[in-house]
Design an enzyme around this catalytic site. Structure first.
Site, PDB file in Angstrom:
ATOM      1  N   ASP A  53       0.858  -1.175   0.000  1.00  0.00           N
ATOM      2  CA  ASP A  53       0.000   0.000   0.000  1.00  0.00           C
ATOM      3  C   ASP A  53       0.902   1.235   0.000  1.00  0.00           C
ATOM      4  OD1 ASP A  53      -2.524   1.370   0.216  1.00  0.00           O
ATOM      5  OD2 ASP A  53      -1.986   1.800   2.298  1.00  0.00           O
ATOM      6  N   ASP A  88      -0.300   5.127   0.688  1.00  0.00           N
ATOM      7  CA  ASP A  88      -0.630   6.098   1.724  1.00  0.00           C
ATOM      8  C   ASP A  88      -0.560   5.452   3.100  1.00  0.00           C
ATOM      9  OD1 ASP A  88      -1.320   8.469   0.140  1.00  0.00           O
ATOM     10  OD2 ASP A  88      -2.976   7.269  -0.607  1.00  0.00           O
TER      11      ASP A  88
END
Length: 342
Positions: free
Chosen positions: A26, A28
């Site tokens: 991922d 963010d």
């Protein structure tokens, strides 16, 4: 399907970058926040890559194109190509293309990443309900998204357009804190229309499918900061996961997590890719990890010992998850978690 043990996060005698061929990272809250690299991310990913691990960046944020994301990563000191980036915009575009004829008009409520992904699948982005779209595609459009875009979506859906959403993350981490995400915007349209969108992003199967198709990973490790997207997505896909505590999930939420939200491993940040993971063992006194022992006493979790705070957290997870194997743990963990300072 990989199963996380009920007695806490699993151990690994091998560094994770050696045990898995691909990290599905991922962005963010894991690699960067507010556009800036998170501490230790650049060096850790460089070491993992040099050690032979393929790095793929999997994000529910549909705002930017893969090329823009790859350029940003490279500027941060993390060399990446557009093909290394998989977005929820790509996942929702494939989902839509499977259902709509080529050349269909789609009202876009979102950013350039969503428009590019739709064009790649032979769909035609339009701006207004009066353009007679057959579908609406909604994705994160950034903090300056005009309120009128939600109105256009509502008008089109009321006229019969099929509604799709890239993802439903309620929040998104940034440099100044936690801000509303695409899920909050989806709720605005849901309230106005009473409709329900088809959703592509993590933790749902379309995103996992898109990731597997684009990376060809054989032994993937999902790396994320969110229990309800990254970790649940790994659970749904039957793959292992590493939770890092650099984003929205704190120690208290992890200890209370239900089965679908329990990671295989947990670490402070991306340095966790470079090491093994300690075992959590059950003894007559409780659950032990390192120099810590955690146990349930009445309606409370109790933590005894000292040392590495992460080991204490792993021990607490062991006690909590074993106490509530089939659901979230309802024991009071407040005092125990506060001891760790995480």
């Amino acid at each position: 399907m990989s199963q996380v043990s009920s007695n806490g996060p699993r151990g690994s005698s091998t560094a994770l970058y050696e045990a898995y061929d691909t990290a599905l990272l991922d962005l963010d809250g894991v690699v960067y926040a507010g556009g800036r690299a998170i501490v230790h991310a650049v060096d850790s990913l460089g070491t993992a890559r040099d050690g032979g691990m393929h790095l793929a960046y999997v994000t529910n944020n549909a705002l930017r194109t893969p090329a823009a994301v790859a350029e940003h990563l490279t500027e941060l000191g993390i060399p990446a190509e557009p093909t290394d980036v998989i977005t929820s915009a790509q996942a929702v575009a494939r989902l839509m293309a499977d259902q709509l004829p080529a050349g269909s008009r789609v009202l876009v409520v979102g950013g350039e990443g969503l428009r590019v992904a739709l064009r790649e699948r032979g769909l035609v982005p339009v701006e207004y309900a009066d353009d007679e779209p057959v579908a609406v595609a909604q994705g994160y459009g950034g903090p300056d998204m005009a309120w009128g875009r939600f109105a256009e979506a509502a008008y089109a859906i009321a006229r019969g357009a099929t509604w799709f959403a890239s993802n439903t993350d309620l929040t998104i981490p940034g440099a100044r804190g936690i801000a509303p995400g695409n899920g909050a915007a989806v709720e605005v349209v849901r309230i106005a229309t009473g409709a329900e969108p088809q959703v592509a992003g993590k933790p749902l199967p379309p995103m996992h499918r898109e990731t597997v198709l684009r990376t060809g990973a054989e032994r993937p490790l999902v790396v994320g900061d969110r229990l309800d997207t990254d970790i649940e997505g790994a659970f749904n896909g039957g793959v292992d996961s590493l939770l890092v505590l650099t984003g929205v999930t704190d120690a208290a939420r992890l200890v209370a997590a239900g089965p679908r939200h329990r990671p295989t491993y947990v670490d402070a940040d991306l340095r966790g890719l470079l090491t093994g993971q300690p075992e959590v063992t059950e003894t007559g006194r409780g659950f032990v990890c390192g120099d810590w022992t955690a146990s349930a006493r009445g309606d409370e979790l109790v933590l005894e010992g000292d040392g590495n705070a992460l080991d204490g957290l792993r021990a607490l997870c062991g006690a909590a998850w074993s106490h509530a194997e089939d659901g979230p743990c309802g024991l009071d963990a407040g005092k125990a978690v506060s001891r760790l300072g995480l």
